[in-house]
Structures are given as C-alpha cells and as structure tokens.
Design a protein around this motif. Structure first.
Motif, short mmCIF file in Angstrom:
data_model
loop_
_atom_site.label_atom_id
_atom_site.label_comp_id
_atom_site.label_asym_id
_atom_site.label_seq_id
_atom_site.Cartn_x
_atom_site.Cartn_y
_atom_site.Cartn_z
N LYS A 199 -15.64 -2.29 0.56
CA LYS A 199 -15.85 -0.89 0.95
C LYS A 199 -14.59 -0.29 1.56
O LYS A 199 -14.18 0.82 1.22
N ASP A 200 -13.96 -1.06 2.49
CA ASP A 200 -12.71 -0.58 3.10
C ASP A 200 -11.63 -0.39 2.04
O ASP A 200 -10.86 0.58 2.08
N ALA A 201 -11.57 -1.33 1.11
CA ALA A 201 -10.58 -1.25 0.04
C ALA A 201 -10.81 -0.01 -0.82
O ALA A 201 -9.86 0.69 -1.20
N ASP A 202 -12.08 0.28 -1.12
CA ASP A 202 -12.40 1.48 -1.91
C ASP A 202 -11.92 2.74 -1.20
O ASP A 202 -11.35 3.65 -1.83
N GLU A 203 -12.15 2.81 0.11
CA GLU A 203 -11.75 4.00 0.88
C GLU A 203 -10.24 4.15 0.91
O GLU A 203 -9.71 5.26 0.79
N ALA A 204 -9.53 3.02 1.09
CA ALA A 204 -8.07 3.08 1.13
C ALA A 204 -7.49 3.48 -0.23
O ALA A 204 -6.52 4.25 -0.30
N VAL A 205 -8.09 2.97 -1.31
CA VAL A 205 -7.63 3.34 -2.65
C VAL A 205 -7.80 4.85 -2.87
O VAL A 205 -6.93 5.51 -3.45
N ALA A 206 -8.91 5.40 -2.39
CA ALA A 206 -9.15 6.84 -2.54
C ALA A 206 -8.10 7.65 -1.79
O ALA A 206 -7.68 8.73 -2.25
N THR A 252 4.37 0.00 -2.87
CA THR A 252 4.36 1.20 -2.04
C THR A 252 2.94 1.66 -1.76
O THR A 252 2.59 2.02 -0.63
N LEU A 253 2.09 1.64 -2.79
CA LEU A 253 0.69 2.05 -2.62
C LEU A 253 -0.05 1.10 -1.69
O LEU A 253 -0.86 1.54 -0.87
N LEU A 254 0.23 -0.19 -1.83
CA LEU A 254 -0.45 -1.17 -0.98
C LEU A 254 -0.08 -0.97 0.48
O LEU A 254 -0.94 -1.03 1.37
N LYS A 255 1.20 -0.71 0.74
CA LYS A 255 1.63 -0.48 2.13
C LYS A 255 0.99 0.79 2.69
O LYS A 255 0.56 0.82 3.84
N ALA A 256 0.90 1.84 1.86
CA ALA A 256 0.27 3.08 2.31
C ALA A 256 -1.21 2.86 2.59
O ALA A 256 -1.76 3.39 3.56
N ALA A 257 -1.85 2.06 1.74
CA ALA A 257 -3.27 1.76 1.93
C ALA A 257 -3.48 0.98 3.23
O ALA A 257 -4.43 1.24 3.98
N LEU A 258 -2.59 0.05 3.50
CA LEU A 258 -2.69 -0.74 4.74
C LEU A 258 -2.51 0.15 5.97
O LEU A 258 -3.19 -0.01 6.98
N ARG A 259 -1.58 1.11 5.87
CA ARG A 259 -1.37 2.04 6.98
C ARG A 259 -2.62 2.87 7.23
O ARG A 259 -3.00 3.11 8.39
N SER A 260 -3.26 3.30 6.16
CA SER A 260 -4.46 4.13 6.33
C SER A 260 -5.59 3.34 6.99
O SER A 260 -6.36 3.90 7.76
#
Length: 206
Positions: free
Chosen positions: A167-174, A194-202
C-alpha cells in the motif's frame, strides 16, 4: 575474481545490498532493477564483478551473467568507469544498450547521467563491434518501436524489497508518477534510481 555470491539477503539500500555468505556480510553495489528482485531474509544469487583500486575493493552485483559481461565491456571504453557503467545499466537493459550502440542512438545514451554528446559518440565508436548486435532489437530501434516503460513495477518492487508495504509503495508510485510521465512525454525513459529516491523521500516525510 569473485564471480558470484549466494546467500541470504541481510540488508537492502537504494544503491546496494548485503548478502550474507558463510557468516560474512558482503556489500554489493547494484542497479535498482537488480535490487527490486531481492527480498530481505530470502536467498539470492548475484553475478559479481570485483573492481580493484589502490585504495579500495568494490564488488558490483548483477541479476545475471550477461548484465555483468556488459558492465565489464562498458568499462573498456575511454572515460567509462564502474560507476558510470552501473549508471548505464540502471537506465538501460543490456540489450537496450546493444541497440543504442549498434544504431548510434546518441539520444538514448545521453539519457544516462554523466554522458554527454561527445561521450556518447566515443562509446559508440569504441564499442560498436564489441557489445554485440541483436538483429531484431536493432531493427525495432531503427523503426522507432520502443517497448513501454516498466518503471511502475520496478519502483514498486524496489520499495517492497526495502521493507515497505504494498500500500505504501502504491502511494509513493502515485506521487512520482507525474515526473515519470513527463520524462516519457519528452521522449526519455524514466530513470528508475531517481524515481526510487524520490519515492523514498515521499515516504520519509509522511
């Protein structure tokens, strides 16, 4: 040379994983795509390449032998070290790199951070006859047929592999989806790292 490591995945970070082998934790630097397939506490095998420097020994891990072979071949080009070679494999698959080099697709090569126009030209010149040329893939590239990006699955799997819930992963991907779509609209492949780092920051600021 350490050709491979196999054991339990003891830790996963955005740029690498620790594989426990005989009670010793071995740090391997990997692409986001390779890391996305790993799971904490589960057994894994990585093909590896050991880079020896005067002041360090650094191990790089890959999902398969072909990816490792391309990583090592890339470093035979002038100006391409292990970090840049790994960055190239983070942006493109081995066959995508073969296509880019064989068809002199400078635009694809310059999508990799650290590679400019002249660097891309040099890579094409020096590696054109060395990486191999999968005929069907090259023809598809020359005809403008590109496979759809699988960035969503890769980022989602990477986050789950780092211990986040689906669920957390889905929200970060969005959250990072607009950035990825903007890259695609501009004719560029989204950079998974780059996307993975941004998702982790979110996820960290929630």
């Amino acid at each position: 040379m350490i050709a491979s490591v196999a054991g339990k995945v003891a830790a996963i970070a955005p740029d690498g994983a620790v594989i426990e082998v005989g009670g010793v934790g071995i740090l391997t630097h990997c692409t986001p795509g390779t890391l996305a397939a790993l799971r904490l506490g589960e057994e894994a095998r990585l093909a590896t390449s050991l880079v020896v420097r005067e002041e360090s020994l650094t191990l790089y891990g890959f999902a398969g032998d072909d990816e490792r072979a391309v990583f090592e071949l890339l470093q035979t080009a002038s100006g391409v070290g292990p970090k840049l070679a790994l960055a190239m494999l983070a942006v493109h698959t081995p066959n995508a790199l073969r296509v880019a080099v064989a068809s002199a697709d400078l635009k694809a090569l310059t999508q990799v951070p650290g590679i400019g126009q002249k660097g891309a030209q040099r890579i094409v010149l020096e590696l054109k006859d060395r990486l191999g040329t999968p005929e069907e893939a090259v023809n598809a590239a020359l005809n403008g047929e590109r496979r759809p990006a699988l960035w969503r699955d890769q980022v989602h799997s990477g986050l789950v592999g780092l211990g986040y819930s689906s669920k957390d992963a889905d929200e970060a991907v969005a959250i990072v989806e607009p950035d990825a779509e903007a890259e695609l609209a501009a004719g560029r492949q989204p950079q998974i790292a780059t996307l993975l780092k941004a998702a982790l920051r979110s996820l960290s600021v929630r």
